[in-house]
Motif scaffolding. Structure first.
Motif, PDB file in Angstrom:
ATOM      1  N   LEU B  16       0.834  -1.199   0.000  1.00  0.00           N
ATOM      2  CA  LEU B  16       0.000   0.000   0.000  1.00  0.00           C
ATOM      3  C   LEU B  16       0.870   1.251   0.000  1.00  0.00           C
ATOM      4  O   LEU B  16       0.598   2.228  -0.709  1.00  0.00           O
ATOM      5  CB  LEU B  16      -0.914  -0.008   1.230  1.00  0.00           C
ATOM      6  CG  LEU B  16      -1.846   1.184   1.393  1.00  0.00           C
ATOM      7  CD1 LEU B  16      -2.912   1.136   0.300  1.00  0.00           C
ATOM      8  CD2 LEU B  16      -2.506   1.178   2.759  1.00  0.00           C
ATOM      9  N   GLY B  17       1.942   1.204   0.802  1.00  0.00           N
ATOM     10  CA  GLY B  17       2.866   2.327   0.834  1.00  0.00           C
ATOM     11  C   GLY B  17       3.443   2.594  -0.547  1.00  0.00           C
ATOM     12  O   GLY B  17       3.567   3.744  -0.977  1.00  0.00           O
ATOM     13  N   ALA B  18       3.797   1.515  -1.254  1.00  0.00           N
ATOM     14  CA  ALA B  18       4.358   1.692  -2.592  1.00  0.00           C
ATOM     15  C   ALA B  18       3.341   2.321  -3.531  1.00  0.00           C
ATOM     16  O   ALA B  18       3.648   3.266  -4.271  1.00  0.00           O
ATOM     17  CB  ALA B  18       4.812   0.335  -3.128  1.00  0.00           C
ATOM     18  N   VAL B  19       2.101   1.818  -3.483  1.00  0.00           N
ATOM     19  CA  VAL B  19       1.076   2.334  -4.391  1.00  0.00           C
ATOM     20  C   VAL B  19       0.772   3.796  -4.073  1.00  0.00           C
ATOM     21  O   VAL B  19       0.735   4.662  -4.962  1.00  0.00           O
ATOM     22  CB  VAL B  19      -0.199   1.465  -4.276  1.00  0.00           C
ATOM     23  CG1 VAL B  19      -1.326   2.082  -5.082  1.00  0.00           C
ATOM     24  CG2 VAL B  19       0.096   0.059  -4.744  1.00  0.00           C
ATOM     25  N   LEU B  20       0.559   4.066  -2.772  1.00  0.00           N
ATOM     26  CA  LEU B  20       0.274   5.448  -2.359  1.00  0.00           C
ATOM     27  C   LEU B  20       1.421   6.366  -2.761  1.00  0.00           C
ATOM     28  O   LEU B  20       1.212   7.468  -3.276  1.00  0.00           O
ATOM     29  CB  LEU B  20       0.074   5.518  -0.852  1.00  0.00           C
ATOM     30  CG  LEU B  20      -1.335   5.254  -0.314  1.00  0.00           C
ATOM     31  CD1 LEU B  20      -1.321   5.409   1.200  1.00  0.00           C
ATOM     32  CD2 LEU B  20      -2.325   6.220  -0.947  1.00  0.00           C
ATOM     33  N   ARG B 114      16.206  12.902  -9.254  1.00  0.00           N
ATOM     34  CA  ARG B 114      14.990  12.634 -10.004  1.00  0.00           C
ATOM     35  C   ARG B 114      14.305  11.357  -9.559  1.00  0.00           C
ATOM     36  O   ARG B 114      13.150  11.121  -9.899  1.00  0.00           O
ATOM     37  CB  ARG B 114      15.323  12.535 -11.496  1.00  0.00           C
ATOM     38  CG  ARG B 114      15.512  13.881 -12.140  1.00  0.00           C
ATOM     39  CD  ARG B 114      15.626  13.708 -13.619  1.00  0.00           C
ATOM     40  NE  ARG B 114      16.827  12.929 -13.945  1.00  0.00           N
ATOM     41  CZ  ARG B 114      17.149  12.571 -15.186  1.00  0.00           C
ATOM     42  NH1 ARG B 114      16.358  12.880 -16.181  1.00  0.00           N
ATOM     43  NH2 ARG B 114      18.246  11.899 -15.413  1.00  0.00           N
ATOM     44  N   GLY B 115      15.060  10.524  -8.827  1.00  0.00           N
ATOM     45  CA  GLY B 115      14.521   9.198  -8.563  1.00  0.00           C
ATOM     46  C   GLY B 115      13.927   9.000  -7.187  1.00  0.00           C
ATOM     47  O   GLY B 115      13.788   7.868  -6.750  1.00  0.00           O
ATOM     48  N   ASP B 116      13.623  10.093  -6.477  1.00  0.00           N
ATOM     49  CA  ASP B 116      13.158   9.938  -5.100  1.00  0.00           C
ATOM     50  C   ASP B 116      11.966   9.007  -4.990  1.00  0.00           C
ATOM     51  O   ASP B 116      11.955   8.061  -4.198  1.00  0.00           O
ATOM     52  CB  ASP B 116      12.812  11.303  -4.519  1.00  0.00           C
ATOM     53  CG  ASP B 116      14.026  11.916  -3.856  1.00  0.00           C
ATOM     54  OD1 ASP B 116      15.076  11.263  -3.898  1.00  0.00           O
ATOM     55  OD2 ASP B 116      13.919  13.029  -3.328  1.00  0.00           O
ATOM     56  N   THR B 117      10.947   9.300  -5.782  1.00  0.00           N
ATOM     57  CA  THR B 117       9.739   8.485  -5.730  1.00  0.00           C
ATOM     58  C   THR B 117      10.055   7.063  -6.159  1.00  0.00           C
ATOM     59  O   THR B 117       9.686   6.096  -5.479  1.00  0.00           O
ATOM     60  CB  THR B 117       8.668   9.066  -6.656  1.00  0.00           C
ATOM     61  OG1 THR B 117       8.410  10.399  -6.245  1.00  0.00           O
ATOM     62  CG2 THR B 117       7.398   8.244  -6.585  1.00  0.00           C
ATOM     63  N   ALA B 118      10.753   6.967  -7.288  1.00  0.00           N
ATOM     64  CA  ALA B 118      11.072   5.643  -7.806  1.00  0.00           C
ATOM     65  C   ALA B 118      11.854   4.841  -6.770  1.00  0.00           C
ATOM     66  O   ALA B 118      11.573   3.660  -6.544  1.00  0.00           O
ATOM     67  CB  ALA B 118      11.878   5.781  -9.087  1.00  0.00           C
ATOM     68  N   PHE B 119      12.826   5.488  -6.107  1.00  0.00           N
ATOM     69  CA  PHE B 119      13.632   4.788  -5.108  1.00  0.00           C
ATOM     70  C   PHE B 119      12.749   4.196  -4.022  1.00  0.00           C
ATOM     71  O   PHE B 119      12.815   3.011  -3.700  1.00  0.00           O
ATOM     72  CB  PHE B 119      14.648   5.760  -4.502  1.00  0.00           C
ATOM     73  CG  PHE B 119      15.548   5.130  -3.481  1.00  0.00           C
ATOM     74  CD1 PHE B 119      16.752   4.558  -3.848  1.00  0.00           C
ATOM     75  CD2 PHE B 119      15.183   5.103  -2.137  1.00  0.00           C
ATOM     76  CE1 PHE B 119      17.573   3.964  -2.922  1.00  0.00           C
ATOM     77  CE2 PHE B 119      16.007   4.501  -1.199  1.00  0.00           C
ATOM     78  CZ  PHE B 119      17.201   3.944  -1.599  1.00  0.00           C
ATOM     79  N   ALA B 120      11.887   5.071  -3.462  1.00  0.00           N
ATOM     80  CA  ALA B 120      11.052   4.623  -2.348  1.00  0.00           C
ATOM     81  C   ALA B 120      10.131   3.493  -2.786  1.00  0.00           C
ATOM     82  O   ALA B 120       9.980   2.483  -2.086  1.00  0.00           O
ATOM     83  CB  ALA B 120      10.245   5.799  -1.798  1.00  0.00           C
ATOM     84  N   VAL B 121       9.516   3.647  -3.952  1.00  0.00           N
ATOM     85  CA  VAL B 121       8.531   2.651  -4.392  1.00  0.00           C
ATOM     86  C   VAL B 121       9.211   1.312  -4.677  1.00  0.00           C
ATOM     87  O   VAL B 121       8.751   0.250  -4.226  1.00  0.00           O
ATOM     88  CB  VAL B 121       7.791   3.179  -5.646  1.00  0.00           C
ATOM     89  CG1 VAL B 121       6.953   2.078  -6.252  1.00  0.00           C
ATOM     90  CG2 VAL B 121       6.935   4.368  -5.273  1.00  0.00           C
ATOM     91  N   LEU B 122      10.337   1.367  -5.399  1.00  0.00           N
ATOM     92  CA  LEU B 122      11.033   0.121  -5.727  1.00  0.00           C
ATOM     93  C   LEU B 122      11.529  -0.580  -4.465  1.00  0.00           C
ATOM     94  O   LEU B 122      11.446  -1.803  -4.345  1.00  0.00           O
ATOM     95  CB  LEU B 122      12.205   0.423  -6.661  1.00  0.00           C
ATOM     96  CG  LEU B 122      11.804   0.837  -8.073  1.00  0.00           C
ATOM     97  CD1 LEU B 122      13.006   1.357  -8.837  1.00  0.00           C
ATOM     98  CD2 LEU B 122      11.185  -0.324  -8.809  1.00  0.00           C
ATOM     99  N   LEU B 123      12.023   0.222  -3.536  1.00  0.00           N
ATOM    100  CA  LEU B 123      12.509  -0.348  -2.278  1.00  0.00           C
ATOM    101  C   LEU B 123      11.397  -1.118  -1.574  1.00  0.00           C
ATOM    102  O   LEU B 123      11.575  -2.243  -1.112  1.00  0.00           O
ATOM    103  CB  LEU B 123      13.045   0.775  -1.390  1.00  0.00           C
ATOM    104  CG  LEU B 123      13.352   0.411   0.062  1.00  0.00           C
ATOM    105  CD1 LEU B 123      14.484  -0.593   0.102  1.00  0.00           C
ATOM    106  CD2 LEU B 123      13.737   1.645   0.855  1.00  0.00           C
TER     107      LEU B 123
END
Lengths: 510, 467
Positions: B16-20, B114-123
């Motif tokens: 859910l955290g990743a999706v949000l 540029r990858g802040d969101t991507a980093f968090a979601v992928l993690l």
């Protein structure tokens, strides 16, 4: 009580982390060291038969590791010796003029004080631990802290010496850990508790292998010939206070390990390899003495006499493994070995501190660089003479009590070895008297740095005297007073040690 | 069904955290995506709490099992996610001066802007995969979890979009694709032999064919764990990416994979997996240590050190059938390793401009707290008391001896000694007097994390008493 004793230095260290004033740092350290010495005395007074002040709490129950502390006749004198040595070192570190050895940054003083507080905590911890893992934890942390003392405050090739010391003793400690594990898994339930393990001694091949592993680890720490080679460089390049603690306390962790762990927990295997211990002990005695005779540097010379002195301990403990001798003789040997640990701690710490004074004043501890110093440095000369005589075993001082009991106790079991080791006494006597003669007497000749009068920066500033300062005199005097007390009234320590030594002999005889 | 879903609450919360995060991050301007990490952190903490308090037992017809091992994996992974998210939000404190030139050695800033969101979601997605790995008791779920844990990491490695990061990503992706395929092949084979993929159905398998299947599945797990022979992506991936990404690559998937290895070893008693695992353990320790000797890049050195650590972690797996000490040892060592490894990576991340051993001289004078944290962390990796890894190593030695594999204990001790050399090669310059340096900026949060984890790694030893 015992928990307080080893935790108190750590608490003080934590409180001192934000402090940067030298006076506060050193003052707090000395107060704590005094308190520790008093606590050690009180704890000693409570020792009867068996373990006093015992604490048993499970620590890692899944592996049978417990937090088990206790004090008995073997450990109480060693704990007391440790606190006295640390008090002396704290006093010695009081410097009137911090710039004298380039230590102008108070943050460095803080690092120094914190390291020694940590060392005091783990040193007390080793001697009161009654659990193999706990013992190992304290044993290993002491190595790490001493590494930083040598690497950070040493002289000469300090990084190399520190690394050699660390690797050597760390390897030893891991081998020892394997031995501990072999002991722990030997019984029905996994346990590292020393009294429990003593109640179910391990024999057979597993026992011999465990003893070899533990023995190698402890022998490196002690150090015994031929695994003593880390000791001379470590001592030579360590700062004086570091050398004193290393020789007085850290080496005892090795010999104490033999008395506390190897003998009682592995009695059968110990008896079967006792002859090896005796031989290694005698070789250490003679080798240490002869090599010390050839040294030109005072610190190196004292370092090799440590090998010699620890050799006697191993000889006596080996003799305790011969059932042919009566329990009385073997008890005497073990008692002597323990007295030797205490005596060597007090005397060698004093000698190293004194050698450190020479380094501080003249920049060198070469024996040949100093001559005729009895005139300009009377306090140094007196204390050095007393310490040297204590070390060579003059009656009336602690070294005599220890060496006499060890040799007398070993004579019944291994007469040839005892006789051979007595030769070592003659050699150490010769080398100390020779050093005394060439340094104290003769024409006055000091290194140039010691002769130079520091430039006067203000009218009211006197030039720093060459002799011992008051704090240093007190520090060394304290150690020598302890040695003298044991020498004059051996019953002070032997009355506590002898019953515990008899217990150890009983355990070995099983 | 509802009860089954409740059992999966921690995984669901992380997902859910990743999706949000993805939804919110899309609307945030680049460079101001801290809220994504905030959401991720909060939900990771919630996942840890849910794991500790939630229901236990099997779920989804026995394909998933929540027991102590799964709970530990969930909590440790969630904790690692929180720590890495905090690290990822950090920037070196360079106010009041130019950023020091870093030359060839310098990596990108902690994560690319540029990858802040991507980093968090992928993690977080990878963390979900790691949790599933820990609890999977079904080969199909296991294979899916291997892919879910691995693929996001490949993308994560390539986030920085420079040459070395691309190489790292490609290497990781190809390796994980190859070994993932092997795992799927093994799964197919075992399905054909047993007629089912749940672990209880595999118990009766004997003979050579199941052994081949098990080995193939093991290969996929070894890749996720970064153990020999599937270790060769580790150094390049860690060295080519930022220290924070390196921390992720060497932590999350590994935790789940090792517990999965343990489950698989116990699942098919007739196949001599333990011997193979023991040999691989020895190979991992030894190769990792030998390769680490000559490294001058901190990240490469750490990468090889993690390979050797997996070797120690495989020891309890190898003796899992023989001794009851194996499970507590494995779980304890995993938690201890995670804390210590993250602490060391945090120290490296705190000074992203100094990633070579030569640039560590005099650190103790300039940043004493960081230097002490580093010393505690590195000595912890050696297994020096009083850090928690010591308790873990003690368990490893004890489990090996108790499990009748004394030789394994001896090899582990010898390797521990050998590892001292390269860790000391790093510690020694840190505490030596260095050349004067004009500026040595430190990322404040990374430093706080490093010190905090170092304290945890020491206090954790005392806290063992409460277990």
């Amino acid at each position: 009580m015992l928990t307080v004793m080893w935790v108190a230095p750590l608490v003080v260290a934590l409180l001192l982390v934000p402090v940067t004033r030298r006076e506060v740092l050193l003052g707090a350290w000395i107060v704590l060291a005094l308190l520790e010495a008093v606590l050690a005395g009180v704890a000693w007074a409570g020792v009867g038969t068996g373990y006093a002040h015992e604490v048993v709490v499970p620590w890692i129950p899944a592996f049978g590791v417990g937090y088990h502390l206790g004090l008995d006749g073997l450990s109480a004198p060693l704990v007391a010796m440790t606190t006295v040595v640390f008090l002396a070192v704290a006093l010695y570190s009081l410097r009137a003029d911090p710039a004298q050895d380039g230590d102008t940054d108070p943050r460095r003083t803080r690092g120094w004080v914190l390291l020694f507080l940590g060392l005091e905590a783990v040193s007390v911890g080793v001697f009161v631990a009654l659990d193999l893992v706990l013992f190992f934890v304290f044993f290993d942390v002491a190595i790490v802290l001493m590494y930083f003392v040598i690497a950070g405050w040493g002289s000469g090739e300090r990084a190399r010496s520190a690394l050699q010391f660390f690797l050597y003793t760390f390897v030893g400690s891991l081998v020892m850990l394997l031995g501990f594990l072999a002991l722990a898994v030997s019984g029905p339930a996994l346990t590292f508790d020393i009294p429990t393990l003593a109640a179910r001694p391990l024999g057979g091949t597993a026992g011999t292998l465990a003893l070899v592993a533990i023995g190698v680890g402890l022998a490196i720490k002690t150090p015994v010939w031929p695994v003593h080679t880390w000791l001379p460089p470590a001592h030579t390049d360590a700062p004086a206070a570091g050398s004193a603690v290393l020789a007085a306390v850290l080496l005892k962790m090795g010999t104490y390990g033999f008395v506390r762990i190897a003998l009682p927990l592995l009695p059968g295997p110990w008896r079967s390899v006792a002859l090896v211990a005796v031989v290694l002990g005698v070789v250490s005695v003679l080798w240490g003495a002869l090599v010390a005779l050839a040294q030109r540097d005072l610190k190196r010379m004292i370092a090799y006499t440590s090998v010699n002195h620890m050799g006697y301990v191993l000889l006596a403990l080996g003799a305790a493994g011969f059932l042919t001798a009566g329990p009385a003789a073997r008890g005497l040997a073990v008692t002597g070995a323990t007295v030797q640990m205490v005596s060597h701690g007090l005397v060698t710490a004093a000698l190293f501190l004194l050698a450190g004074v020479l380094r501080e004043r003249g920049g060198t501890s070469e024996i040949g660089a100093w001559s005729g110093i009895a005139g300009p440095m009377p306090r140094f000369s007196w204390t050095f003479a007393v310490a040297a005589f204590a070390s060579l075993g003059l009656p009336g001082l602690s070294g005599f009590v220890a060496e006499f009991s060890m040799i007398a106790g070993s004579l019944a079991a291994v007469p040839v070895a005892a006789a051979l080791s007595a030769l070592g006494l003659a050699v150490t006597a010769a080398l100390f008297v020779r050093a005394l003669q060439s340094m104290l007497l003769g024409d006055r000749h000091l290194p140039r740095r010691a002769e130079r009068v520091p430039p006067r920066t203000g009218t009211f500033r006197r030039p720093a005297p060459v002799d011992l300062r008051v704090a240093q005199t007190v520090a060394v005097g304290l150690l020598l007073a302890g040695s003298l007390a044991i020498g004059v009234a051996p019953a002070l320590v032997t009355s506590t040690i002898a019953p515990a030594a008899a217990t150890v002999v009983d355990l070995v005889s099983r | 069904m509802t009860a089954d879903l409740l059992v999966l609450a921690p995984e669901a919360l992380l997902a859910l955290g990743a999706v949000l995060g993805l939804a919110v991050g899309t609307w945030l301007p680049p460079g101001r995506e801290g809220a994504v990490r905030g959401i991720g952190g909060v939900l990771a903490v919630a996942a840890a709490v849910a794991a500790l308090t939630g229901p236990r037992g099997p779920a989804f017809d026995g394909t998933y099992l929540v027991d102590t091992a799964t709970t530990v994996v969930r909590v440790v992974v969630a904790g690692a996610v929180v720590v890495t998210l905090v690290l990822a939000g950090d920037r070196p404190d360079v106010s009041g001066g130019p950023r020091p030139t870093s030359g060839d050695s310098g990596g990108p800033p902690l994560t690319s802007a540029r990858g802040d969101t991507a980093f968090a979601v992928l993690l977080q997605l990878s963390a979900v995969g790691a949790m599933l790995l820990g609890g999977a008791t079904d080969l199909l779920l296991l294979a899916a979890a291997v892919l879910l844990a691995g693929l996001p990491l490949a993308a994560l490695a390539g986030l920085a979009r420079d040459g070395r990061a691309t190489e790292a990503a490609l290497k990781y992706f190809l390796t994980s694709a190859l070994f993932g395929l092997l795992a799927l092949t093994g799964t197919t084979l075992l399905l054909g032999l047993a007629g089912a993929t749940t672990y209880p159905a595999l118990v009766g398998l004997t003979g050579a064919a199941p052994a081949v299947g098990i080995v193939l599945v093991l290969a996929g797990l070894l890749m996720a764990a970064g153990a020999v022979p599937a270790h060769y992506w580790v150094p390049d991936a860690v060295d080519g990416t930022s220290p924070v990404t390196g921390a992720v690559l060497t932590t999350t998937a590994k935790i789940g994979a090792l517990v999965a290895l343990w489950r698989l070893t116990l699942a098919v008693p007739a196949v001599p997996t333990p011997l193979l695992v023991a040999i691989l353990a020895v190979a991992s320790m030894t190769l990792g240590n030998l390769a680490a000797f000559a490294q001058t890049s901190l990240r490469r050195l750490l990468a090889y050190s993690t390979v050797s650590q997996v070797g120690y972690l495989l020891v309890p797996v190898a003796v899992a059938r023989e001794t009851a000490l194996a499970l507590p040892t494995l779980l304890g060592y995993l938690a201890a390793y995670t804390v210590t490894n993250l602490a060391v990576f945090a120290v490296v991340a705190a000074r992203p401009q100094a990633l070579e051993i030569g640039e560590q001289r005099g650190l103790a004078r300039r940043h004493p707290a960081l230097a002490v944290a580093l010393a505690v962390g590195l000595l912890g990796l050696v297994g020096t008391p009083p850090t928690v890894v010591f308790a873990g190593k003690l368990g490893v030695f004890a489990a090996a001896l108790d499990g009748g594999a004394a030789w394994l204990a001896v090899v582990a001790v010898v390797n521990s000694i050998a590892s001292l050399f390269y860790y000391l090669r790093w510690i020694a310059p840190v505490f030596s007097a260095g050349d004067p340096v004009l500026r040595d900026p430190v990322a404040p949060r990374a430093r706080a994390v490093a010190v905090g984890l170092a304290v945890v790694s020491v206090v954790g030893t005392v806290a063992l008493a409460t277990l």
